[in-house]
Design a protein around this motif. Structure first.
Motif, PDB file in Angstrom:
ATOM      1  N   VAL A 155     -26.281  31.607  33.760  1.00 12.44           N
ATOM      2  CA  VAL A 155     -24.983  30.315  34.461  1.00 12.44           C
ATOM      3  C   VAL A 155     -25.670  29.178  34.738  1.00 12.44           C
ATOM      4  CG1 VAL A 155     -24.768  30.528  37.391  1.00 12.44           C
ATOM      5  CG2 VAL A 155     -25.350  32.650  36.397  1.00 12.44           C
ATOM      6  N   LEU A 156     -26.953  28.795  35.192  1.00 16.57           N
ATOM      7  CA  LEU A 156     -27.082  27.289  34.970  1.00 16.57           C
ATOM      8  C   LEU A 156     -26.521  27.044  33.543  1.00 16.57           C
ATOM      9  CD1 LEU A 156     -29.321  25.619  36.074  1.00 16.57           C
ATOM     10  CD2 LEU A 156     -30.698  26.119  34.580  1.00 16.57           C
ATOM     11  N   ALA A 157     -27.044  27.777  31.846  1.00 20.95           N
ATOM     12  CA  ALA A 157     -26.315  26.704  30.974  1.00 20.95           C
ATOM     13  C   ALA A 157     -24.393  26.826  30.668  1.00 20.95           C
ATOM     14  CB  ALA A 157     -26.536  27.878  29.694  1.00 20.95           C
ATOM     15  N   LEU A 158     -23.840  27.496  31.827  1.00 21.31           N
ATOM     16  CA  LEU A 158     -22.686  27.242  32.143  1.00 21.31           C
ATOM     17  C   LEU A 158     -22.108  26.474  32.549  1.00 21.31           C
ATOM     18  CD1 LEU A 158     -21.381  31.020  32.744  1.00 21.31           C
ATOM     19  CD2 LEU A 158     -20.465  29.481  30.889  1.00 21.31           C
ATOM     20  N   ILE A 159     -23.270  25.759  34.307  1.00 23.52           N
ATOM     21  CA  ILE A 159     -23.033  24.818  34.947  1.00 23.52           C
ATOM     22  C   ILE A 159     -23.339  23.414  34.022  1.00 23.52           C
ATOM     23  CG2 ILE A 159     -24.501  23.402  36.830  1.00 23.52           C
ATOM     24  CD1 ILE A 159     -24.830  26.288  37.735  1.00 23.52           C
ATOM     25  N   PHE A 160     -24.351  24.197  33.215  1.00 26.49           N
ATOM     26  CA  PHE A 160     -24.571  21.989  32.512  1.00 26.49           C
ATOM     27  C   PHE A 160     -23.589  21.979  31.333  1.00 26.49           C
ATOM     28  CE2 PHE A 160     -28.900  23.207  33.331  1.00 26.49           C
ATOM     29  CZ  PHE A 160     -29.271  22.234  33.646  1.00 26.49           C
ATOM     30  N   GLY A 161     -23.184  23.224  31.068  1.00 21.86           N
ATOM     31  CA  GLY A 161     -21.960  22.865  29.973  1.00 21.86           C
ATOM     32  C   GLY A 161     -22.537  22.461  28.435  1.00 21.86           C
ATOM     33  N   GLY A 162     -21.283  22.592  27.645  1.00 17.50           N
ATOM     34  CA  GLY A 162     -21.602  22.216  26.364  1.00 17.50           C
ATOM     35  C   GLY A 162     -22.004  23.027  25.506  1.00 17.50           C
ATOM     36  N   ASP A 163     -22.097  22.555  24.150  1.00 18.47           N
ATOM     37  CA  ASP A 163     -23.523  23.394  23.515  1.00 18.47           C
ATOM     38  C   ASP A 163     -24.460  23.264  23.611  1.00 18.47           C
ATOM     39  OD1 ASP A 163     -21.399  24.134  21.946  1.00 18.47           O
ATOM     40  OD2 ASP A 163     -20.924  22.596  20.638  1.00 18.47           O
ATOM     41  N   ASN A 164     -25.045  22.322  24.145  1.00 17.10           N
ATOM     42  CA  ASN A 164     -26.438  22.405  24.556  1.00 17.10           C
ATOM     43  C   ASN A 164     -26.937  22.959  25.817  1.00 17.10           C
ATOM     44  OD1 ASN A 164     -26.910  21.047  22.692  1.00 17.10           O
ATOM     45  ND2 ASN A 164     -26.306  19.048  23.096  1.00 17.10           N
ATOM     46  N   GLY A 165     -25.945  23.532  26.288  1.00 18.74           N
ATOM     47  CA  GLY A 165     -26.043  23.896  28.206  1.00 18.74           C
ATOM     48  C   GLY A 165     -27.346  25.082  28.004  1.00 18.74           C
ATOM     49  N   TRP A 166     -27.701  25.823  27.256  1.00 16.80           N
ATOM     50  CA  TRP A 166     -28.771  25.963  27.027  1.00 16.80           C
ATOM     51  C   TRP A 166     -30.113  25.625  25.905  1.00 16.80           C
ATOM     52  CZ3 TRP A 166     -32.214  26.447  22.188  1.00 16.80           C
ATOM     53  CH2 TRP A 166     -31.653  25.682  21.521  1.00 16.80           C
ATOM     54  N   ARG A 167     -29.976  24.542  26.086  1.00 13.24           N
ATOM     55  CA  ARG A 167     -31.065  23.899  25.757  1.00 13.24           C
ATOM     56  C   ARG A 167     -31.911  23.275  26.779  1.00 13.24           C
ATOM     57  NH1 ARG A 167     -31.820  22.646  20.755  1.00 13.24           N
ATOM     58  NH2 ARG A 167     -30.476  22.763  19.045  1.00 13.24           N
ATOM     59  N   LEU A 168     -30.553  23.000  28.206  1.00 13.25           N
ATOM     60  CA  LEU A 168     -31.065  22.455  29.319  1.00 13.25           C
ATOM     61  C   LEU A 168     -31.403  23.193  30.415  1.00 13.25           C
ATOM     62  CD1 LEU A 168     -27.817  19.458  29.826  1.00 13.25           C
ATOM     63  CD2 LEU A 168     -30.343  19.375  28.540  1.00 13.25           C
TER      64      LEU A 168
END
Length: 491
Positions: A155-168
């Motif tokens: 869910v947090l990765a989706l909020i960050f968005g983009g290809d780097n969402g999982w990294r953030l």
């Protein structure tokens, strides 16, 4: 008596949260396995290596962390561990090469050793009659960090968005660990103000207090290296590790074990020749039996969690979501089952409860070996959840006994017992790679039954608790008598 432990609920909350954060960091990769494979062009085998090395150093790490916590105190060790482990977490989140991912994931295995730090902290802050319950709360709610990572990080990765969402999202867990390390250091102490925290004088090997105990101490260290060897074998068998590398690692593990055994023998041989005070004596037999019990209970639990989704998908032709929900029941029941096992041990006797739970667990796992497509799915789920609850209650019962073996060595003892849980998961999963699931469940059942038999070799620490209470009462009475005498003299 309660005044001696004032502030213990805050310590329980802060320590449980520290373990929760540690577990969340430890398993922050799992929700993004497919995304990482796709973005970085990794193969399934390479991803499998990352998952295995993530667990590897938790085995020796728990032994090492136990020595550190007994020497330097849980406040210092837990705080430093959280801060330092944020570094490989950030490296993994920023990694673009496979070697960056591999080395950072290997190092992050150390954060899985955080469990033993809190065990020592909690044992210092709560009276013996509540030890089982609070240790169960600490372990049960702390381990929920893995489920929390699975739910919240995507869910947090989706909020960050983009290809780097999982990294953030992964980096955010490192930031939480880094900040919380300072918070933990500021707001906790190693022991209540009225009690002394007893430290070991060094981080050297544990001291046995009899020759038979020395032999048991050497024997209990063998599975630590044996478990690592099984991990290497699993990697080599699936062609994830070249044979030459595997042979080199086997030799290295053998050298480490011989060095460790020699060190234990030499340091203890001199110690056993001294006049050992009665208050320093303890039974390594207790440590050995509890280690094997945790091998079967928590080790079996971790192994079953790893294979359960695929097992239900293949056996009952369920979808991935349905099978995942059934498998998640193991994580959710842990919230109540592990504290319940500790509480029951406090109330009805630690040895009695552990013995009964191991016997029931062996029957339940043996019953799971008969699961097939002909079973009603509801009955299969009920059996699975029953097995989960009893197994986790038994794990809680094991650690309700650990703090009473020898107080100032609680960290090292918890490290040994805790490491056996990780070893059990590796060994049971290795068995699963060789046999059908029915045999896999039967092997865990046999392990639990053998542990049930071995519990006759240990003593119920409840007897020691009563003796400690009597000694405490005598000390208090002596203080009152001395105080009265001083008053009379002054008059």
């Amino acid at each position: 008596m309660q005044e001696d432990y004032k502030g213990n609920k805050q310590i329980l909350f802060l320590s449980t949260l520290a373990f929760f954060v540690s577990v969340m960091v430890w398993f922050n990769m799992a929700p993004f396995n497919s995304t990482i494979m796709e973005q970085l062009g990794l193969t399934k085998d390479e991803m499998g290596v990352l998952m295995l090395v993530n667990l590897a150093l938790a085995i020796p790490g728990r032994i090492f962390m136990g020595q550190l916590v007994d020497r330097f105190g849980p406040k210092n060790v837990f705080s430093v561990l959280l801060i330092v482990m944020s570094i490989p977490c950030f490296i993994f989140a920023l990694g673009n090469s496979y070697w960056q991912l591999l080395i950072s994931r290997l190092l992050l295995g150390f954060i899985g050793a955080s469990f033993v730090v809190g065990i020592r902290m909690i044992s210092e802050w709560f009276p013996q009659e509540k030890s089982g319950l609070v240790q169960g709360v600490y372990a049960g709610w702390g381990n929920f960090g893995s489920a929390s990572a699975a739910f919240s990080l995507p869910v947090l990765a989706l909020i960050f968005g983009g290809d780097n969402g999982w990294r953030l999202a992964i980096a955010s867990t490192g930031a939480i660990a880094f900040i919380y390390g300072f918070v933990y250091y500021k707001f906790v102490e190693d022991a209540p103000p009225t009690r002394e925290f007893k430290r070991t004088k060094s981080t050297k090997v544990m001291k046995a207090t009899s020759f038979p105990d020395l032999l048991i101490l050497i024997a209990t260290s063998f599975p630590i290296y044996g478990g690592m060897a099984v991990l290497v074998w699993s990697l080599q068998r699936t062609d994830l590790l070249p044979l030459g590398w595997a042979l080199g690692l086997y030799i290295l593990l053998g050298i480490f074990y011989l060095h460790r055994s020699t060190k234990i023998w030499l340091e203890n041989r001199a110690y056993l020749k001294t006049n050992i005070p009665n208050e320093e004596k303890y039974s390594m037999k207790q440590v050995g039996v509890l280690s094997l019990a945790y091998f079967s209970t928590f080790g079996g639990e971790l192994a079953v969690i790893s294979m359960l989704p695929m097992f239900f998908q293949e056996t009952f032709t369920l979808g991935a979501i349905g099978a995942g929900m059934i498998a998640s029941s193991f994580a959710f029941t842990n919230l109540a089952a592990r504290p319940a096992g500790g509480w029951l041990s406090d109330k009805f006797g630690r040895k009695k409860m552990l013995t009964g739970l191991l016997f029931v667990l062996s029957i339940l796992y043996f019953s799971m070996s008969f699961l097939s497509a002909q079973w009603p799915i509801i009955l299969a789920v009920m059996l699975t959840m029953s097995c989960s609850m009893v197994g986790q209650a038994a794990s809680g019962s094991v650690f309700s006994m650990v703090p009473f073996i020898k107080k100032k060595n609680t960290g090292q003892i918890a490290g040994i017992v805790g490491a056996y849980g990780n070893i059990g998961s590796v060994c049971f999963l290795a068995v699963l790679n060789l046999v059908y699931p029915a045999v896999f469940f039967s092997v865990i059942a046999l392990g639990a039954f053998l542990c049930f038999i071995s519990t006759c070799l240990i003593k119920d620490p409840s007897l020691q608790e009563e003796w400690d209470k009597d000694k405490e009462s005598i000390k208090r009475l002596q203080k009152k008598v001395r105080y009265s005498s001083d008053v009379k003299q002054n008059i």
